[in-house]
Design an enzyme around this catalytic site. Structure first.
Site, short mmCIF file in Angstrom:
data_model
loop_
_atom_site.label_atom_id
_atom_site.label_comp_id
_atom_site.label_asym_id
_atom_site.label_seq_id
_atom_site.Cartn_x
_atom_site.Cartn_y
_atom_site.Cartn_z
N GLU A 111 105.18 41.28 98.55
CA GLU A 111 103.90 41.97 98.33
C GLU A 111 103.78 43.21 99.23
O GLU A 111 102.85 43.35 100.00
CB GLU A 111 102.73 40.99 98.54
CG GLU A 111 102.82 39.80 97.58
CD GLU A 111 101.66 38.82 97.68
OE1 GLU A 111 101.08 38.70 98.76
OE2 GLU A 111 101.37 38.18 96.66
N GLU B 109 91.94 29.11 98.30
CA GLU B 109 91.98 30.38 97.59
C GLU B 109 91.81 30.22 96.08
O GLU B 109 91.01 30.92 95.47
CB GLU B 109 93.32 31.10 97.90
CG GLU B 109 93.48 32.39 97.10
CD GLU B 109 94.76 33.14 97.46
OE1 GLU B 109 95.52 32.67 98.33
OE2 GLU B 109 94.98 34.20 96.85
N GLU C 260 92.12 36.96 105.85
CA GLU C 260 92.60 37.03 104.47
C GLU C 260 92.45 35.64 103.85
O GLU C 260 92.92 34.64 104.41
CB GLU C 260 94.07 37.49 104.45
CG GLU C 260 94.60 37.63 103.04
CD GLU C 260 95.70 38.69 102.90
OE1 GLU C 260 95.93 39.47 103.86
OE2 GLU C 260 96.31 38.75 101.82
N ARG C 261 91.78 35.59 102.74
CA ARG C 261 91.51 34.31 102.06
C ARG C 261 90.76 33.34 102.96
O ARG C 261 91.02 32.14 102.95
CB ARG C 261 92.80 33.66 101.57
CG ARG C 261 93.72 34.59 100.80
CD ARG C 261 93.02 35.21 99.62
NE ARG C 261 93.86 36.18 98.95
CZ ARG C 261 93.40 36.95 97.96
NH1 ARG C 261 92.14 36.86 97.56
NH2 ARG C 261 94.18 37.80 97.36
N ASP D 253 101.96 30.02 93.39
CA ASP D 253 101.13 30.45 94.52
C ASP D 253 99.88 29.59 94.62
O ASP D 253 98.80 30.03 94.24
CB ASP D 253 100.75 31.92 94.31
CG ASP D 253 100.00 32.48 95.51
OD1 ASP D 253 99.97 31.81 96.54
OD2 ASP D 253 99.44 33.58 95.38
N LYS E 1 106.39 27.72 99.86
CA LYS E 1 105.12 27.17 99.35
C LYS E 1 105.38 25.92 98.52
O LYS E 1 106.43 25.79 97.89
CB LYS E 1 104.39 28.22 98.51
CG LYS E 1 103.85 29.38 99.34
CD LYS E 1 102.94 30.31 98.54
CE LYS E 1 102.50 31.47 99.42
NZ LYS E 1 101.52 32.36 98.79
N TRP F 259 101.59 41.11 88.23
CA TRP F 259 101.87 40.05 89.21
C TRP F 259 102.74 38.91 88.68
O TRP F 259 103.01 37.95 89.41
CB TRP F 259 100.54 39.49 89.75
CG TRP F 259 99.74 40.51 90.48
CD1 TRP F 259 98.75 41.30 89.95
CD2 TRP F 259 99.86 40.89 91.86
NE1 TRP F 259 98.25 42.14 90.93
CE2 TRP F 259 98.91 41.90 92.11
CE3 TRP F 259 100.67 40.46 92.92
CZ2 TRP F 259 98.75 42.51 93.37
CZ3 TRP F 259 100.51 41.05 94.16
CH2 TRP F 259 99.56 42.06 94.37
N ASN G 74 100.44 39.03 106.85
CA ASN G 74 100.36 40.46 106.56
C ASN G 74 99.90 41.11 107.86
O ASN G 74 98.71 41.15 108.16
CB ASN G 74 99.34 40.74 105.45
CG ASN G 74 99.82 40.22 104.11
OD1 ASN G 74 101.01 40.24 103.81
ND2 ASN G 74 98.90 39.73 103.30
#
Ligand code: GCW
Length: 616
Positions: free
Chosen positions: A242, A349, A117-118, A321, A316, A480, A160
């Site tokens: 998410e 990302e 992912e990413r 994000d 973070k 979002w 995830n």
């Protein structure tokens, strides 16, 4: 030989043999192969002193260097000495170092199917086709890179957690133990991302943290896990975020949710790293009251002091994000009674996918200056690694991994310029002029990327989901929570007390700095203020002119950087990747420049004072 894993350690030509199982033996092996090449008349003695833990002390007397340290400290000291000697740095006569943070983590977002992912440098180094699939020599190479800059935890799978990755702590434990054994001689411990609802795969009809059967399942599972891997660093959890499961489903808060797992891990010395990336990802874009960056603070700060002592909340760096520019997350400044980790994203990302050059050190320095090094007790970074020939995708993206190691060892000793310089010296050995050129490009790259993409703190003008390339309205009418609300007169969100109130989440000094137009930095203007296009900025330019200028200048920087790189004598393999990516970066920058400028031109009708092309 896997020369692709040498990067900033070009003086090491032999792979570390699998037979070496302790950091001290690795240290001796590395010194033995490197010294004849980098300092033939020097001798290095290792002197074990376990009271120094991960720290080390280096004493130089004439041509003899003594490194004193605990077992891992010796290894860290050995790499530092080798790098200093190779880079031609003068070693101080006597100097000691201790890491500032106990946990210095890399978080892989690798899925069991091999996808990352990413991930922007190929497929996973760990998994393929729904199972473990790795080259032990390459993993040892990675472990060496981590140890060389003091990194000591690797979370091997995506937060995830998708089927079958939950099996890592079940029937995949024997293989997990094998991987742990590969990293152990380098002082690197593994961590695993777990699925909060995992007990529900085992006939339990709930994942409620206060349910006794759920608790018993985790207690027993931790016992099984630690029997296989006694030094596992712990679990990493993304819950209620998410669409991931979490305690909210059962009306429990995140202290209740995290503490249940932390108690299961505690008897074995494991940590529970709990991410705070929790927000409503189903917002109605018409809703002007909900302000996504405020969410983490609202969910966590009232729980300060209620977490078990082996819980670490991972926040973070910014409250949104990983945008190109964000203020420090206020959550990190508001939980003095809780263990905190700051999470960075080495994977680019939102910052160019490791196609565009983007050195992150400047961002880290700015955020840490506002945060204060003592507010957190650990650091984490989403990995930028993959299976590509260059495991960082872009050869220059290695500077971010390298620099992050130094930062998480000691943020006070990781100035952007020093990191870039040391990395360049170690990696390329250019002459002074070329080295200056390369270091200059690295240090300017972030500002340039920001200018041609989303300057002045506007954020989120990126192509949705993919997150590369411009799409100024791409997220504007989505759920979002990421809005810039550009109109024909103005753009930006008022996040002061008069607006959403976000700025009020900060301690007074930062609140005041960001709330006042006098002191709010230009780079964050539209983050904190809604402004008219004819607003006159500090330097006398109007906002709209500044938007145009930044985009044109950002693109011009890319053109100039391409010329400089063309003339730079890099090793052939790197040069080919660098130039190919530069071509894509230029195309990307041109697209960003023209799409964003035209977007604002169409709204505002304002001409560019310099008459450069804008498109109706
Ligand atoms: O930035 C977002 C990414 C998701 C990621 C998420 C997170 C792992 O777009 O891909 O999921 O952040 O940090 O959890």
């Amino acid at each position: 030989m896997h020369t692709d894993f040498r990067y900033w350690l070009p003086f090491l030509t032999e792979d570390v043999p699998a037979a070496l199982t302790t950091p001290e033996s690795v240290a001796r092996f590395e010194l033995k192969q490197a010294l004849p090449r980098i300092a033939p008349d020097m001798s290095v003695t290792l002197c074990r002193d376990d009271s120094m833990g991960e720290g080390f002390r280096v004493c130089r007397q004439g041509n003899t260097i003594t490194i004193t340290g605990g077992e891992v400290g010796l290894l860290y000291g050995a790499y530092r000495v080798m790098m200093a000697l190779y880079a031609g740095e003068k070693l101080p006569a006597d100097h000691a170092q201790q890491p500032k943070y106990a946990l210095r983590m890399i978080d892989n977002w690798d899925n069991a199917d091999g996808d990352i992912e990413r991930g922007y440098s190929g497929r996973s180094l760990m998994f393929e086709g729904g199972r473990f699939d790795y080259d032990p020599i390459r993993l040892r190479g990675l472990a060496r890179l981590m140890a060389s800059v003091g990194l000591n935890v690797l979370c091997i799978n995506n937060v995830n957690v998708r089927n079958p990755a939950h099996r890592l702590i079940e029937d995949w434990l024997p293989q997990l133990a094998e991987v742990a054994a590969i990293f152990r001689p380098f002082g690197v411990r593994l961590m695993v991302s777990i699925d909060y609802a995992q007990p529900m795969r085992h006939g339990i009809d709930t994942a409620d943290p206060l349910n006794e059967r759920v608790q018993a399942w985790w207690n027993e599972q931790c016992r099984v896990v630690y029997a296989a891997i006694p030094d596992l660093a712990g679990f990493l959890v993304k819950a209620d975020s998410e669409h991931r499961p979490g305690p909210f489903t059962y009306g429990r808060n995140h202290a209740e949710g995290a503490n249940m797992l932390a108690r299961a891990l505690k008897p074995f010395g494991g940590n529970l790293v709990w991410r705070c990336f929790v927000y409503n990802c189903q917002q109605d874009w018409r809703d002007q009251v909900t302000d996504r960056p405020m969410a983490a603070y609202q969910h966590y700060v009232y729980l300060d002091g209620q977490f078990e002592d082996n819980v670490i909340l991972q926040v973070k760096n910014g409250p949104f994000d990983f945008q190109v520019r964000e203020p420090v997350s206020p959550t990190l400044l508001a939980m003095p009674e809780t263990n905190l980790a700051i999470e960075w994203q080495l994977a680019q990302e939102y910052t160019g996918h490791q196609i565009d050059i983007y050195a992150m050190m400047g961002m880290w320095q700015e955020v840490m200056a506002d945060l204060g090094a003592d507010k957190v007790m650990a650091m984490a970074a989403v990995s930028n690694l993959g299976r590509d020939e260059c495991i960082f995708g872009h050869p220059f993206a290695a500077v971010n991994f390298f620099g992050y190691g130094l930062l998480s060892w000691d943020p006070d000793n990781a100035a952007a310029g020093d990191v870039a310089r040391l990395w360049a010296k170690l990696t390329y050995r250019l002459d002074a002029k070329d080295e200056d050129t390369l270091v200059g490009i690295l240090l300017e790259s972030r500002g340039a990327y920001e200018k041609y993409t989303a300057p002045l703190g506007v954020c989120w003008m990126v192509v949705p989901h993919e997150h590369y390339g411009p799409s100024p309205d791409g997220y504007e009418y989505q759920a979002w929570g990421t809005y810039h609300r550009a109109s024909r007169d103005a753009v930006g969100i008022d996040r002061t007390a008069k607006g959403t109130g976000y700025a009020e989440q900060y301690p007074a000094e930062l609140r005041d700095r960001y709330s006042s137009l006098e002191t709010c930095p230009d780079e964050l203007l539209l983050w904190f203020q809604r402004q008219r296009y004819d607003y006159v900025m500090r330097d006398g330019r109007t906002l709209i002119q500044r938007i145009y200028d930044d985009h044109f200048e950002g693109y011009e920087w890319v053109e100039a950087a391409e010329k400089k790189l063309t003339a730079l004598p890099l090793p052939e393999a790197d040069k080919a990747i660098v130039m190919e990516r530069m071509t894509r970066q230029k195309k990307n920058a041109r697209e960003w420049r023209d799409v964003i400028n035209s977007f604002f031109y169409r709204f505002s009708g304002a001409e560019d004072e310099k008459g450069r092309p804008l498109y109706l």
